[in-house]
Structures are given as structure tokens and as C-alpha cells.
Enzyme design. Structure first.
Site, PDB file in Angstrom:
ATOM      1  N   LEU A  43       0.829  -1.205   0.000  1.00 30.23           N
ATOM      2  CA  LEU A  43       0.000   0.000   0.000  1.00 30.23           C
ATOM      3  C   LEU A  43       0.863   1.255   0.000  1.00 30.23           C
ATOM      4  O   LEU A  43       0.576   2.212  -0.727  1.00 30.23           O
ATOM      5  CB  LEU A  43      -0.937  -0.019   1.198  1.00 30.23           C
ATOM      6  CG  LEU A  43      -2.074  -1.023   1.048  1.00 30.23           C
ATOM      7  CD1 LEU A  43      -2.904  -1.098   2.313  1.00 30.23           C
ATOM      8  CD2 LEU A  43      -2.956  -0.692  -0.152  1.00 30.23           C
ATOM      9  N   ARG A 330      -4.229  -3.280  21.839  1.00 31.43           N
ATOM     10  CA  ARG A 330      -3.583  -4.577  21.646  1.00 31.43           C
ATOM     11  C   ARG A 330      -2.545  -4.923  22.710  1.00 31.43           C
ATOM     12  O   ARG A 330      -2.484  -6.053  23.171  1.00 31.43           O
ATOM     13  CB  ARG A 330      -2.908  -4.579  20.275  1.00 31.43           C
ATOM     14  CG  ARG A 330      -3.931  -4.510  19.185  1.00 31.43           C
ATOM     15  CD  ARG A 330      -3.310  -4.436  17.825  1.00 31.43           C
ATOM     16  NE  ARG A 330      -4.393  -4.443  16.853  1.00 31.43           N
ATOM     17  CZ  ARG A 330      -4.225  -4.352  15.550  1.00 31.43           C
ATOM     18  NH1 ARG A 330      -3.015  -4.243  15.047  1.00 31.43           N
ATOM     19  NH2 ARG A 330      -5.245  -4.377  14.742  1.00 31.43           N
ATOM     20  N   HIS A 401       2.986  -9.297  15.278  1.00 27.17           N
ATOM     21  CA  HIS A 401       2.093  -8.861  14.208  1.00 27.17           C
ATOM     22  C   HIS A 401       2.567  -7.631  13.442  1.00 27.17           C
ATOM     23  O   HIS A 401       2.232  -7.442  12.276  1.00 27.17           O
ATOM     24  CB  HIS A 401       0.727  -8.568  14.840  1.00 27.17           C
ATOM     25  CG  HIS A 401      -0.304  -8.059  13.892  1.00 27.17           C
ATOM     26  ND1 HIS A 401      -0.835  -8.852  12.899  1.00 27.17           N
ATOM     27  CD2 HIS A 401      -0.899  -6.852  13.763  1.00 27.17           C
ATOM     28  CE1 HIS A 401      -1.723  -8.151  12.203  1.00 27.17           C
ATOM     29  NE2 HIS A 401      -1.772  -6.925  12.699  1.00 27.17           N
TER      30      HIS A 401
HETATM   31  C1  LIG Z   1      -2.683 -10.654   8.925  1.00 32.22           C
HETATM   32  C2  LIG Z   1      -2.577  -9.168   9.013  1.00 32.22           C
HETATM   33  C3  LIG Z   1      -3.702  -8.385   9.048  1.00 32.22           C
HETATM   34  C4  LIG Z   1      -3.614  -7.009   9.119  1.00 32.22           C
HETATM   35  N1  LIG Z   1      -4.757  -6.268   9.168  1.00 32.22           N
HETATM   36  C5  LIG Z   1      -4.664  -4.930   9.235  1.00 32.22           C
HETATM   37  C6  LIG Z   1      -5.848  -4.126   9.266  1.00 32.22           C
HETATM   38  O1  LIG Z   1      -6.968  -4.624   9.221  1.00 32.22           O
HETATM   39  N2  LIG Z   1      -5.709  -2.779   9.325  1.00 32.22           N
HETATM   40  C7  LIG Z   1      -4.483  -2.170   9.369  1.00 32.22           C
HETATM   41  O2  LIG Z   1      -4.421  -0.947   9.413  1.00 32.22           O
HETATM   42  N3  LIG Z   1      -3.352  -2.918   9.323  1.00 32.22           N
HETATM   43  C8  LIG Z   1      -3.399  -4.267   9.254  1.00 32.22           C
HETATM   44  N4  LIG Z   1      -2.258  -5.001   9.215  1.00 32.22           N
HETATM   45  C9  LIG Z   1      -0.958  -4.317   9.068  1.00 32.22           C
HETATM   46  C10 LIG Z   1      -0.772  -3.870   7.618  1.00 32.22           C
HETATM   47  O3  LIG Z   1      -1.280  -4.850   6.755  1.00 32.22           O
HETATM   48  C11 LIG Z   1       0.679  -3.624   7.246  1.00 32.22           C
HETATM   49  O4  LIG Z   1       1.310  -2.871   8.226  1.00 32.22           O
HETATM   50  C12 LIG Z   1       0.774  -2.862   5.934  1.00 32.22           C
HETATM   51  O5  LIG Z   1       0.008  -3.489   4.950  1.00 32.22           O
HETATM   52  C13 LIG Z   1       2.215  -2.737   5.471  1.00 32.22           C
HETATM   53  O6  LIG Z   1       2.212  -2.119   4.199  1.00 32.22           O
HETATM   54  P1  LIG Z   1       3.565  -1.679   3.526  1.00 32.22           P
HETATM   55  O7  LIG Z   1       3.202  -1.132   2.183  1.00 32.22           O
HETATM   56  O8  LIG Z   1       4.347  -0.834   4.435  1.00 32.22           O
HETATM   57  O9  LIG Z   1       4.398  -3.054   3.345  1.00 32.22           O
HETATM   58  P2  LIG Z   1       4.054  -4.437   2.618  1.00 32.22           P
HETATM   59  O10 LIG Z   1       2.650  -4.572   2.219  1.00 32.22           O
HETATM   60  O11 LIG Z   1       4.655  -5.497   3.490  1.00 32.22           O
HETATM   61  O12 LIG Z   1       4.873  -4.369   1.278  1.00 32.22           O
HETATM   62  C14 LIG Z   1       6.275  -4.503   1.266  1.00 32.22           C
HETATM   63  C15 LIG Z   1       6.735  -4.459  -0.179  1.00 32.22           C
HETATM   64  O13 LIG Z   1       8.148  -4.362  -0.194  1.00 32.22           O
HETATM   65  C16 LIG Z   1       8.708  -5.326  -1.058  1.00 32.22           C
HETATM   66  N5  LIG Z   1      10.034  -5.661  -0.545  1.00 32.22           N
HETATM   67  C17 LIG Z   1      10.414  -5.898   0.725  1.00 32.22           C
HETATM   68  N6  LIG Z   1      11.734  -6.092   0.797  1.00 32.22           N
HETATM   69  C18 LIG Z   1      12.198  -5.983  -0.467  1.00 32.22           C
HETATM   70  C19 LIG Z   1      13.482  -6.087  -1.040  1.00 32.22           C
HETATM   71  N7  LIG Z   1      14.567  -6.298  -0.303  1.00 32.22           N
HETATM   72  N8  LIG Z   1      13.590  -5.953  -2.378  1.00 32.22           N
HETATM   73  C20 LIG Z   1      12.505  -5.714  -3.158  1.00 32.22           C
HETATM   74  N9  LIG Z   1      11.265  -5.584  -2.659  1.00 32.22           N
HETATM   75  C21 LIG Z   1      11.117  -5.713  -1.332  1.00 32.22           C
HETATM   76  C22 LIG Z   1       7.725  -6.477  -1.051  1.00 32.22           C
HETATM   77  O14 LIG Z   1       7.876  -7.238  -2.211  1.00 32.22           O
HETATM   78  C23 LIG Z   1       6.397  -5.706  -0.992  1.00 32.22           C
HETATM   79  O15 LIG Z   1       6.029  -5.308  -2.288  1.00 32.22           O
HETATM   80  C24 LIG Z   1      -2.348  -6.387   9.166  1.00 32.22           C
HETATM   81  C25 LIG Z   1      -1.208  -7.173   9.155  1.00 32.22           C
HETATM   82  C26 LIG Z   1      -1.314  -8.548   9.115  1.00 32.22           C
HETATM   83  C27 LIG Z   1      -0.073  -9.358   9.198  1.00 32.22           C
END
Ligand SMILES: Cc1cc2nc3c(=O)[nH]c(=O)nc-3n(C[C@H](O)[C@H](O)[C@H](O)COP(=O)(O)OP(=O)(O)OC[C@H]3O[C@@H](n4cnc5c(N)ncnc54)[C@H](O)[C@@H]3O)c2cc1C
Length: 637
Positions: A43, A330, A401
Site C-alpha cells: 500500500l 492490543r 504482528h
Molecule cells: C494478517 C494481518 C492483518 C492485518 N490487518 C490490518 C488491518 O486490518 N488494518 C491495518 O491498518 N493494518 C493491518 N495489518 C498491518 C498492515 O497490513 C501492514 O502494516 C501494511 O500493509 C504494510 O504495508 P507496507 O506497504 O508498508 O508493506 P508491505 O505490504 O509489506 O509491502 C512490502 C513491499 O516491499 C517489497 N520488498 C520488501 N523487501 C524488499 C526487497 N529487499 N527488495 C525488493 N522488494 C522488497 C515487497 O515485495 C512488498 O512489495 C495487518 C497485518 C497482518 C499481518
């Protein structure tokens, strides 16, 4: 190291507006002259890459999955917060701001959190415009539910798959830009090194995970949106691939790592069942809207839940925290579950479980209504446990989590390396010592859609960029570091798999740096991790070669980083000699077992600075100043 947060002056509610006005702009015609690398397509990264491309920048986006459609964000279940006040129940930007600061136990930066609350409403508008199918009420208005730590209903949701629906919106925006040629997408490419030239982030070195080829990508700025590092605990609710490699390698190049020990343990996960389990599954916090949590009043009561009469049940959250009840935050709910289990009142075969019971809600609302709200979560629970939660209560237990810690960033989301921006869960974020539910999606999308598109321009417009030659010594050094590391991992040819080391590290982390921590345990952890790391580099076995798809090699590299990051987490937990939010030092608790903060000595962000392999990192401090809220004792009673 100087930690300049660059918080704009002026009243809280005017800071962001004023800052946007004072920012330098890049002329629209000049935007295409700049290249921005975004690592991550979740996201935060997907939203950021699409938005920057929409503005006209040339964007290169990377992810390690086979498609930007599959980052861990897709797993998010329960919802996303926004201060829309649709329920007219007293919500406001200030209340969301206050709840978040209080929820984080007063260890986050006021100005950042206020901005997050301020843009929360825009996120919902943006997603609705993209076609995200949020749940609606009968009359057609967007529906809301409640999440922990709040007494208003401000959580927007799409059944139990909010992350997936939000991600589809971001992914479509990203694909559109890929189609237009403004984003170049590199799936199955793992970033392993950051290139820093003349003190500024200018590129990355990646490994093509299918061919093993090493590639260098140069740019004018780099954004890391690589998610959280909670898989350091091995068993966690994260997708198996989530790791800390990108931020760890950036840390080693000079990006400060803030509050690494702040880890969220979520109270409602399916309990561990055996030694060889590979991951844990979350049961969304949204279930606590209707489910009631309880354990038997008597120790060692092994009767089936249906045989335990009402009078012999302890609805301990409702008893201990009457104002918030089952929606206590939490960290507090997790500790309460641990406490009743430690007292011998836990349920299930291991005794490490509590009930989450829908009997009352089904009686009150009917099974259909419950199915409509949480059907996919109930189905997931049944598939995993073979128990029908419509008939018997779910069994749940806390599990790792989320990580509130991450790379330190200033108000513009820039790390201590100029030109290196960090978004989403990868930065130390706005959640202080404990994140409230439904606020990670909010933060990731705020960073990606509404903050980085402005702040990147402010950086690019202020700097002069000379092209970096492909054979620049820093580029060559980064490429060499990647190649040599791969060779080293493959050459050990010992006896243990990366998984066996990862599992052992996870146990050390859980036992010594988990839900409860103390000096002795942390010191033990700090003695154990280097020994395990030493064995890793002597006794690891990675089959296959580096010139092919090799998941064992990928895992080994990530575990190697976890073995260093885990140590920093223990060190941070040891030096933060207070309890706050998720960081519960047993030496610092009230007579009722609540976390006891020490604002005099620890009202700050701890930002660790790498000093070289084998050397103790330096602990820098960013004081936290509260001008708009009072540093109160956090109470949910
Ligand atoms: C089961 C579960 C349910 C959840 N439910 C909720 C909820 O209802 N509401 C809420 O607010 N939060 C929720 N969360 C937390 C939330 O989903 C995450 O904190 C959030 O989606 C993280 O988004 P992000 O874009 O930062 O990272 P991510 O979605 O983890 O994306 C990381 C990206 O980085 C890339 N990447 C990582 N390392 C590398 C690398 N070295 N080289 C190339 N690419 C790399 C991956 O491929 C991926 O595309 C939940 C978490 C879990 C585990």
C-alpha cells in the site's frame, strides 16, 4: 549524528498546510527529468509509485513477489481508520490524533500523527474514487466499525479483506502508470544494497531472483516501502517472505534505526500448535466488536467451554477495563491474556489460549448477520483448526504482528541519508510504542498517496544532481558486497538449514524480547544471538547455486540480517529502561501490572547509528515534545 525532525513551526493544525506552501516545487515539465526508485509495491510503495508517476516523475518500482499484486498488505483484514465522523459519535481529526498518540503511549511525534489524522479522510475519498468496495449500510452510506483503543466507530472496512481491496485500488493505479510507461516494474527483484554517493542515496543493487543476475539501478532519490521486520520472531502473522533486509542494509549505510524494540504482539491469533509450525494466523481485531473474551475462573478447568456456566467464566477484559472492554488496545489485551494463562487459566491443549466467544452476538444479531460481517474470517478459522466458531468459541493467543520501529525519518519521511525516503511499516512511523488497530493501512496510504508526492518534490527541487557513472567506486563496492555475500552464503556447506537458524532465533526473541522483558532476559538474549550468528556463518547449508531461482539462498540472506537486527532489538529493549506500550519491562509496572513509563528519562525516540560490524551501535536521541496533549497515564479503565 544530528536528528533533525524538521517539524514546521506554527499551530499543530496549520503545520502541514503551511509546509506544503513553503515547499519548493518541481516544474511539471521538469518532473520527467527525475528518476525515483521505489522499493516495495504494497500500500505504501504501490500508492507512492503510482502517485509520483501520475505527477510526472520517472519511477522504477521493485518487489520480490512475482507480481505487485501480492505484497503482504493484501493480508490486512479488519479495516482502515479515518476521522470522517459518519456515525456522528463524536469523532474528529483531533480525537483520532489524540487516540493515536495515547495509544502509542506518548512515544510518537505529535506533528506527524496530527498530519496522519488530517489526511485520513482524503484516503477514504481516494479509495472510493478508485472503486474500493467498502462495506455500506442499508441506506448506501459507508459503514464503520470500532477498533481497539477508540470509543468511536471510525474504521472503514471491506468485510474481512480490507487490505486486499485497498491494494487492488493501489495496484490498478500502479498498473495504469506501468501501461503508460511512467513506471518500470521489476517483480522478483530483491534489493540487497543501497548506493550512497557523496552522502546521498542514488541507487540500489538488486538480485534478479529468477536468473541470479546482479543489476544496478541509479536514480535521484530512493524510497523504501519494504514493510515490517516482525518475522525476526519466526512465528508471526506476517506473510512468510516479509523481512528486514532492505532497511537493514540501509542502516548499515548510515540510515538511523529508530525504536527497533517496539514490536506489536496482537492479542487475537490462532495459538501455536506444534514445534514445526511455520507461521501464525491473525484473527482480526474487528472480531472483538462482537466476540467476548473469557477464560474459566478456576485454574486448570478442563471442561469444554459449553459446560462452563456463566458464573464460572471470567470476561477479564470487561472486568479489568470496563470503559473499553473487549476493545482495549492490543498491548494491554495481549498482556492480560498472558497474565491469565500464566495464572494457569489458559484453555486448549497447551494452556496458552483464551476464548473469543460469539454466542451472545449470534443470539443478539443472528447467525446471518455475523456471517455477513465476519464470514471469511470464520471460514479461515475453521479451515485451520477444524472447529466451527459459530458453535464453539474461537481459541486465540497473542502473536507478533507489526513493528512500530523502523528507519528513522523526519517530517518529510526522509531518513538520515539525504535522498533516502522511507514509507509505510518500514519507517518508525506514527505509532509510538503501540499501534492502534486499523492505523497501519491508514499510515501506509497516507505516506504513499498524500505525503511523499509532496515531499519528494521539495527534496528534488532543492538539490543539484550530477549523473552517477556506472563504474563509480560506490556503485562497484555495492555490487561487490552483494556478489561476495552470495558466494559466502553458498560456500559454507554446513549442516543446518536457514529455517533451523531462523526458528532458533525466533525462540530467543520471543523468550527474551517478547511480550514481557527484563534486564536479565535481555542480557541472556544478547549473549545467545552472537553465538547463534557465529554458528550460522560456520554451519549453514544452502543447496544449489546463485545463478538460478534459489529460495534457500534468499531465506539465508534474510536470516543473516535478522541475526543482526534481533541483537539490536534486544539492545534497544535493554537500554530503554522503562515500560511503554508494547515494550513491557517487568521491572517497571504499576501495582495493577500496567506499563509504567518514565517520561523524565525516556520521552524520546532512540535512533541507532551503525558503527561497523562487531562494534556497538551508537544510541542517538530525538526528544519528543508534547505541546498539544498532556503526557497522561494511559488508562482504559
Ligand atoms: C494478517 C494481518 C492483518 C492485518 N490487518 C490490518 C488491518 O486490518 N488494518 C491495518 O491498518 N493494518 C493491518 N495489518 C498491518 C498492515 O497490513 C501492514 O502494516 C501494511 O500493509 C504494510 O504495508 P507496507 O506497504 O508498508 O508493506 P508491505 O505490504 O509489506 O509491502 C512490502 C513491499 O516491499 C517489497 N520488498 C520488501 N523487501 C524488499 C526487497 N529487499 N527488495 C525488493 N522488494 C522488497 C515487497 O515485495 C512488498 O512489495 C495487518 C497485518 C497482518 C499481518
Amino acid at each position: 549524528m544530528e536528528l533533525r525532525a524538521n517539524i514546521p513551526s506554527g499551530p499543530l493544525e496549520k503545520k502541514w498546510e503551511r509546509h506544503r506552501f513553503e515547499m519548493k516545487l518541481v516544474n511539471p515539465a521538469n518532473k520527467r527529468k527525475y528518476t525515483v526508485i521505489v522499493v516495495g509495491s504494497g500500500l505504501a510503495g504501490g500508492g507512492g509509485a503510482a502517485s509520483m508517476a501520475e505527477l510526472g516523475y520517472k519511477v522504477k518500482c521493485f518487489c520480490y513477489q512475482d507480481s505487485p499484486r501480492r505484497p503482504h498488505s493484501i493480508a490486512a483484514q479488519g479495516g482502515i481508520n479515518a476521522a470522517k465522523n459518519y456515525h456522528n459519535d463524536g469523532d474528529s481529526v483531533f480525537r483520532l490524533f489524540y487516540d493515536t498518540v495515547k495509544g502509542g503511549d506518548f512515544r510518537s511525534r505529535e506533528a506527524n500523527v496530527y498530519r496522519l489524522a488530517e489526511v485520513s479522510g482524503n484516503i477514504i475519498d481516494q479509495c472510493v474514487a478508485q472503486g474500493v468496495p467498502f462495506a455500506r449500510e442499508y441506506g448506501g452510506m459507508l459503514d464503520n466499525r470500532s477498533f481497539g483503543g477508540a470509543q468511536v466507530s471510525r474504521t472503514f472496512y471491506a468485510r474481512g479483506q480490507t487490505g486486499q481491496q485497498l491494494l487492488l485500488g493501489a495496484y490498478q493505479a500502479l498498473e495504469r502508470q506501468i501501461g503508460l510507461g511512467s513506471v518500470e516494474m521489476f517483480s522478483r527483484h530483491e534489493m540487497q544494497e543501497l548506493i550512497v554517493v557523496d552522502g546521498r542515496a542514488r541507487g540500489i543493487v538488486v538480485r534478479d531472483m529468477v536468473t541470479g543476475e546482479v543489476e544496478t539501478h541509479l536514480a535521484d532519490a530512493v524510497c523504501l516501502a519494504t514493510g515490517g521486520y516482525g518475522n525476526v520472531f519466526y512465528l508471526a502473522t506476517y506473510a512468510k517472505g516479509c523481512n528486514g533486509t532492505a532497511i537493514w542494509r540501509a542502516y548499515k549505510k548510515g540510515a538511523a534505526f529508530a525504536n527497533p524494540c517496539f514490536t506489536q504482539i496482537h492479542p487475537t491469533c490462532i495459538p501455536v500448535t506444534g514445534e514445526y509450525q511455520s507461521k501464525l494466523t491473525l484473527m482480526s481485531e474487528s472480531l472483538r466488536n462482537d466476540g467476548r473474551i473469557w477464560v474459566p475462573k478456576a485454574k486448570g478447568d478442563k471442561r469444554a467451554p459449553g459446560e462452563i456456566p456463566e458464573a464460572e467464566r471470567d470476561y477479564y477484559l470487561e472486568r479489568m477495563y470496563p470503559s473499553f472492554g473487549n476493545l482495549a488496545p492490543r498491548d494491554i489485551s495481549s498482556r492480560a491474556a498472558k497474565r491469565v494463562c500464566d495464572e494457569g487459566r489458559g484453555v486448549g491443549p497447551t494452556g496458552l489460549g483464551v476464548y473469543l466467544d460469539f454466542e451472545d452476538a449470534i443470539k443478539r444479531l443472528g447467525r446471518d448477520k455475523i456471517e455477513e460481517k465476519y464470514g471469511n474470517l470464520f471460514e479461515m478459522y475453521e479451515r485451520i483448526t477444524d472447529e466451527n466458531p459459530y458453535r464453539v468459541p474461537m481459541r486465540i493467543y497473542p502473536a507478533t504482528h507489526y513493528t512500530m520501529g523502523g528507519l528513522w525519518v523526519d517530517y518529510d519521511l526522509m531518513s538520515t541519508i539525504p535522498g533516502l525516503f522511507v514509507l509505510g511499516e518500514a519507517n518508525f512511523s506514527d505509532h509510538g510504542a503501540n499501534r492502534l488497530g486499523a492505523s497501519a493501512l491508514m499510515q501506509g496510504l497516507a505516506d504513499g498517496y498524500f505525503i511523499i508526492p509532496y515531499t519528494i518534490g521539495n527534496y528534488l527541487a532543492r538539490e543539484k544532481f550530477q549523473p552517477v557513472p556506472g563504474d563509480h567506486p560506490q556503485v562497484r563496492a555495492a555490487e561487490k558486497a552483494l556478489t561476495e555475500r552470495t558466494k559466502r552464503l553458498l560456500s559454507i556447506q554446513g549442516k543446518r538449514t536457514p529455517t533451523s537458524f531462523h526458528r532458533e532465533l525466533g525462540k530467543i526473541m520471543w523468550e527474551h524480547c517478547g511480550m514481557a522483558r527484563d534486564r536479565k532476559g535481555l542480557e541472556q538474549g544478547l549473549a545467545m544471538i552472537p553465538k547463534l550468528r557465529e554458528e550460522f556463518w560456520k554451519n549453514l547449508r544452502v543447496p544449489g547455486s546463485g545463478e538460478e531461482l534459489n529460495q534457500s539462498l534468499e531465506h539465508a540472506g534474510r536470516v543473516a540480517d535478522f541475526l543482526e537486527l534481533g541483537e539490536l532489538m534486544c539492545l534497544d529493549a535493554l537500554e530503554r529502561d522503562e515500560s511503554c506500550g508494547s515494550h513491557f519491562r517487568t521491572e517497571h509496572q504499576t501495582s495493577e501490572g500496567e506499563a509504567e513509563r518514565n517520561d523524565k528519562d525516556f520521552c524520546h525516540v532512540a535512533a541507532w547509528e551503525f558503527q561497523g560490524d562487531g562494534k556497538k551501535p551508537l544510541r542517538n536521541v530525538e526528544p519528543l515534545v508534547y505541546e498539544n496533549v498532556e503526557l497522561a497515564v494511559r488508562s482504559y479503565k
